[in-house]
Design a protein around this motif. Structure first.
Motif, short mmCIF file in Angstrom:
data_model
loop_
_atom_site.label_atom_id
_atom_site.label_comp_id
_atom_site.label_asym_id
_atom_site.label_seq_id
_atom_site.Cartn_x
_atom_site.Cartn_y
_atom_site.Cartn_z
N MET A 151 -4.19 -15.11 19.83
CA MET A 151 -3.84 -16.54 19.82
C MET A 151 -4.90 -17.36 20.56
O MET A 151 -5.28 -18.45 20.11
CB MET A 151 -2.45 -16.75 20.45
CG MET A 151 -1.31 -16.36 19.52
SD MET A 151 0.28 -16.21 20.39
CE MET A 151 0.61 -17.90 20.75
N ILE A 152 -5.37 -16.83 21.68
CA ILE A 152 -6.39 -17.54 22.45
C ILE A 152 -7.68 -17.63 21.63
O ILE A 152 -8.32 -18.68 21.55
CB ILE A 152 -6.65 -16.81 23.79
CG1 ILE A 152 -5.43 -16.97 24.69
CG2 ILE A 152 -7.91 -17.32 24.48
CD1 ILE A 152 -5.35 -15.98 25.82
N LYS A 208 -7.89 -17.59 18.44
CA LYS A 208 -7.68 -18.50 17.31
C LYS A 208 -7.81 -19.97 17.75
O LYS A 208 -8.43 -20.78 17.06
CB LYS A 208 -6.30 -18.28 16.68
CG LYS A 208 -6.07 -19.15 15.45
CD LYS A 208 -4.74 -18.88 14.80
CE LYS A 208 -4.56 -19.62 13.49
NZ LYS A 208 -4.96 -21.02 13.45
N THR A 209 -7.23 -20.29 18.92
CA THR A 209 -7.36 -21.66 19.41
C THR A 209 -8.84 -22.00 19.65
O THR A 209 -9.31 -23.07 19.26
CB THR A 209 -6.55 -21.86 20.71
OG1 THR A 209 -5.16 -21.67 20.41
CG2 THR A 209 -6.73 -23.24 21.30
N ARG A 228 -11.42 -20.61 18.23
CA ARG A 228 -12.12 -20.66 16.94
C ARG A 228 -11.81 -21.96 16.20
O ARG A 228 -12.73 -22.63 15.70
CB ARG A 228 -11.67 -19.46 16.10
CG ARG A 228 -12.34 -19.37 14.74
CD ARG A 228 -11.97 -18.09 14.04
NE ARG A 228 -12.45 -16.93 14.80
CZ ARG A 228 -11.96 -15.70 14.68
NH1 ARG A 228 -10.96 -15.47 13.85
NH2 ARG A 228 -12.46 -14.71 15.38
N ASP A 229 -10.54 -22.32 16.17
CA ASP A 229 -10.16 -23.56 15.47
C ASP A 229 -10.81 -24.76 16.13
O ASP A 229 -11.32 -25.66 15.47
CB ASP A 229 -8.63 -23.73 15.45
CG ASP A 229 -7.96 -22.72 14.54
OD1 ASP A 229 -8.68 -22.05 13.76
OD2 ASP A 229 -6.73 -22.58 14.59
N GLU A 254 4.00 -13.39 15.44
CA GLU A 254 2.78 -14.02 15.96
C GLU A 254 2.71 -15.50 15.58
O GLU A 254 2.27 -16.32 16.37
CB GLU A 254 1.55 -13.27 15.43
CG GLU A 254 0.27 -13.72 16.09
CD GLU A 254 -0.88 -12.74 15.84
OE1 GLU A 254 -0.63 -11.55 15.60
OE2 GLU A 254 -2.03 -13.20 15.90
N THR A 258 2.97 -18.72 18.05
CA THR A 258 1.99 -19.81 18.02
C THR A 258 2.68 -21.17 18.04
O THR A 258 2.28 -22.08 18.76
CB THR A 258 1.08 -19.69 16.77
OG1 THR A 258 0.46 -18.41 16.79
CG2 THR A 258 -0.01 -20.76 16.76
N TYR A 306 -3.49 -28.03 18.94
CA TYR A 306 -3.83 -26.62 19.12
C TYR A 306 -2.78 -25.99 20.04
O TYR A 306 -2.17 -26.68 20.84
CB TYR A 306 -5.19 -26.48 19.79
CG TYR A 306 -6.34 -26.99 18.97
CD1 TYR A 306 -6.74 -26.34 17.82
CD2 TYR A 306 -7.03 -28.14 19.35
CE1 TYR A 306 -7.81 -26.80 17.07
CE2 TYR A 306 -8.10 -28.61 18.61
CZ TYR A 306 -8.49 -27.94 17.46
OH TYR A 306 -9.53 -28.40 16.72
N ALA A 307 -2.64 -24.69 19.94
CA ALA A 307 -1.87 -23.95 20.94
C ALA A 307 -2.78 -23.86 22.17
O ALA A 307 -3.76 -23.15 22.16
CB ALA A 307 -1.54 -22.56 20.42
N LEU A 310 -4.05 -23.06 26.06
CA LEU A 310 -3.90 -21.82 26.83
C LEU A 310 -2.66 -21.86 27.74
O LEU A 310 -1.93 -20.87 27.77
CB LEU A 310 -5.18 -21.54 27.64
CG LEU A 310 -6.48 -21.49 26.84
CD1 LEU A 310 -7.61 -20.93 27.69
CD2 LEU A 310 -6.35 -20.67 25.57
N ILE A 320 0.17 -21.13 25.46
CA ILE A 320 0.24 -19.72 25.07
C ILE A 320 0.90 -18.89 26.17
O ILE A 320 1.71 -18.01 25.91
CB ILE A 320 -1.18 -19.18 24.74
CG1 ILE A 320 -1.71 -19.83 23.46
CG2 ILE A 320 -1.17 -17.66 24.60
CD1 ILE A 320 -3.18 -19.57 23.14
#
Lengths: 388, 263
Positions: free
Chosen positions: A11-12, A14-15, A17-18, B71, B75, B190-191, B193, B196
């Motif tokens: 997830m980290i 992906k964030t 990268r996006d 997953e 997110t 965005y998600a 950190l 998350i």
């Protein structure tokens, strides 16, 4: 040995990268052309948590550690090495030394602002006469009552002018080469601090590299990190993290080179066929892909060791040495695959080629990395098979 | 306000899709999965509404999908949703709109709701049916392909815009309502950190059909996918050349008439 990323790590990644693809890429193209520092990007990186990755939550960070930091740095490095360098220095050097060696007061005063990118941190070691030979630094730092008085210059300081604070290494004892160095948190607003020359660089053009000038610069005595004479120890302790960071963003540069090479080779036709169908192209692609994977795994391993608080100078040096070489080779080959257009500024490979070059110089040259590695290896043999 | 956002796990739009050998689905190996793009707009709109309403407003993600969908749910929680219901049961193998809607309807009723956001369609099978079937099952109005959303001061009405041929349609609706979201409605966050990290501690209630009191959902099936077929390869392209345009056009017309028999 675990090769899969966890759900959280994915997830980290992906964030990062996006963000790199959507927000950073368009800004990077422009900034690298104009040399304009993309300040808004750092604000956003701060909001998302990327500027306090190794800072505990009590100081406003997200405390995810070095491994997650390298995941992010690779993604940023893939799109804009200049930005990634600043993020790397900020996290793995500035935040790190304040957290490890700053007094509680210093941590409370600076880390929350650093972790949210209210201010950017820069790191000032290099001097005209002190590059790889750190212990040769001379910046005079003399205790004067409740203050230290700093006089001298630092050169080649990344984002030193855009920063709110610089970690400055100065000499507090002229007689003791290694033990006479101390580290200070110097706010750019302190009297006697100013910015000198701005370097015109070959690459990393979206990040500034400047000279810092100290003329009777007054730093409160409380802004010393650790104690007087701890500078060398502090600098050495931060080295591994800094190197792992540069290695990670270099893997990103290499990955970008491979991406560009494959996409271009698929489209480009010569002699009536796509150039990706030529074996000479395919061999380059195979070599690049293999080297990138090897470099990435070295970076991952060094980062995992760092997170486990295991000293890892050899592993960090190996990761940096390989990753920066791979970035240079991949950029070279990707440019070769592009041919003439790769030599123009219209194509990303031209920038990748220039940006990759710095990797073998800053945060310890490739020569220094070899020195670190060979010393450790020889030491290991010495322990196993002592000389009579 | 109880805000529901629906979410589907779908292949990344950039992924290259290949049909599996049996023709029963796609080859999942090496394919990256994401939150179906339009569902991301739904999550974002749900979060914005929550921020606007404040108080004890809550965004609950509801997802029907395989274990791997956790997953994508996580997110959405990292983006800021409060909790989630994940209906995961081997009995729900195929993506069949009636089953999906029936299961969602039950789960949503159990949870309670004031408003439901979802994507205008999934980016994989493009059926765009669940929201309408669900609206019928819950007996609430639906507004589809929304490009803007505004809640009234009192919070019991909403004004929306939807893109139609040649312009926008402005719609007012009562709550509860189900709204399907179109690109342009918002820019999903965005998600982060910190998000998350917080998401780790948020609750995902995983439910099997039995937990919803639905021992057998097979009765809900109204359609069946017989086979998945790859897109047939396009025919050869022919470039008509001639000395000048009028000659080339004449040749083109001849080809269309005699060879393609299109005229």
């Amino acid at each position: 040995m675990q090769f899969e990323l966890t759900e959280e790590e994915r997830m980290i990644q992906k964030t990062a990268r996006d963000f790199a693809n959507k927000d950073l890429a368009p800004v990077a193209a422009e900034s690298n052309k104009t040399g304009e520092f993309p300040e808004a990007i750092f604000k956003k990186l701060g909001e998302l948590g990327f500027m306090g990755m190794t800072v505990p939550e009590e100081y406003g960070g997200v405390n995810l550690g070095t491994f997650c930091l390298v995941l992010a740095l690779e993604e940023l490095g893939r799109v804009c090495a200049s930005t990634a360098v600043a993020v790397s220095v900020h996290n793995s050097l500035v935040n790190w030394v304040i957290l490890k060696h700053g007094s509680e007061e210093l941590r409370k005063r600076y880390l929350p602002d650093l972790a949210t990118a209210e201010i950017i941190g820069a790191y000032a070691v290099t001097e005209p006469e002190a590059g790889s030979d750190v212990a040769a630094l001379r910046l005079s730092s003399v205790r004067d009552g409740d203050e230290y008085r700093l006089d001298g210059t630092k050169i080649f300081i990344s984002t030193g002018d855009k920063a709110g604070i610089n970690i400055v290494f100065g000499r507090t004892d002229p007689k003791d080469r290694k033990g006479g160095i101390s580290a200070f948190v110097v706010e750019n607003a302190f009297p006697g601090f100013s910015i000198g020359k701005t370097e015109e660089k070959m690459g990393l053009t979206a990040s500034t590299t400047v000279e810092l000038v100290f003329e009777d610069c007054r730093v409160p005595a409380g802004n010393i990190l650790g104690g007087e004479g701890d500078g060398m120890r502090i600098a050495l302790g931060a080295l591994d993290g800094g190197r792992i960071g540069i290695a990670a963003l270099s893997v990103g540069i290499a990955q970008a080179a491979l991406d560009e090479a494959v996409l271009f080779a698929r489209e480009r036709e010569q002699f009536g066929t796509r150039i990706i169908d030529f074996q000479s192209t395919q061999w380059k692609i195979a070599e690049m892909a293999m080297q990138i994977e090897a470099a990435r795994l070295l970076v991952y391993r060094a980062a995992k060791l760092r997170d486990a608080s295991t000293p890892c100078p050899k592993e960090a040096a190996m990761a940096k040495l390989l990753a920066t070489r791979v970035a240079n080779q991949a950029a070279f080959d990707a440019l070769q695959i592009h041919g003439g257009v790769g030599y123009t500024k219209e194509f990303l490979v031209e920038r990748l080629f220039r940006d990759a070059r710095a990797g073998e110089i800053y945060e310890g040259t490739s020569e220094i990395q070899r020195l670190v590695i060979s010393r450790r290896v020889i030491e290991e043999y010495e322990r196993m098979f002592p000389t009579e | 306000m109880k805000i529901i956002t629906l979410l589907k796990r779908a292949p990344d739009t950039e992924a290259r899709i290949l049909i599996n050998r049996e023709g029963t689905g796609i080859q999942e190996e090496g394919v990256k999965f994401v939150i179906s793009t339009y569902d991301e707009y739904a999550v974002e709109e749900g979060l914005r509404l929550k921020e606007k309403m404040g108080g004890d407003s809550k965004v609950t993600v509801v997802c029907v999908g395989p274990e791997e969908a956790t997953e994508m749910i996580r997110t959405a929680l990292a983006m800021g949703a409060d909790d989630a219901v994940h209906i995961c049961d081997p009995a729900i193998k195929e993506s069949e709109p009636f089953i999906t809607a029936a299961v969602l309807a039950k789960a949503i009723k159990d949870n309670g709701f004031d408003i439901i956001f979802c994507g205008k369609q999934a980016i994989d099978d493009d059926m765009a049916q669940v929201q309408s079937i669900l609206a019928e099952m819950l007996d609430i109005p639906q507004v589809n392909v929304a490009t803007s959303f505004e809640i009234s001061e009192s919070g019991d009405k909403a004004v929306l815009r939807r893109r139609i041929e040649g312009g926008d349609e402005k719609v007012e609706t009562q709550l509860p309502v189900i709204i399907s979201c179109e690109k342009g409605l918002n820019e999903p966050r965005y998600a982060s950190l910190p998000g998350i990290m917080k998401a780790k501690k948020k609750e995902i209630r995983t439910k099997a059909l039995a937990d919803l009191g639905m021992a057998d959902a097979q009765g809900e099936i109204r359609s069946k996918i017989l086979k998945w077929l790859p897109i047939p390869k396009g025919g050869e392209c022919k470039v008509v050349e001639g000395e000048d345009v009028p000659t080339a056009v004449k040749e083109l017309v001849r080809l269309l008439r005699e060879e393609a028999k299109a005229l």
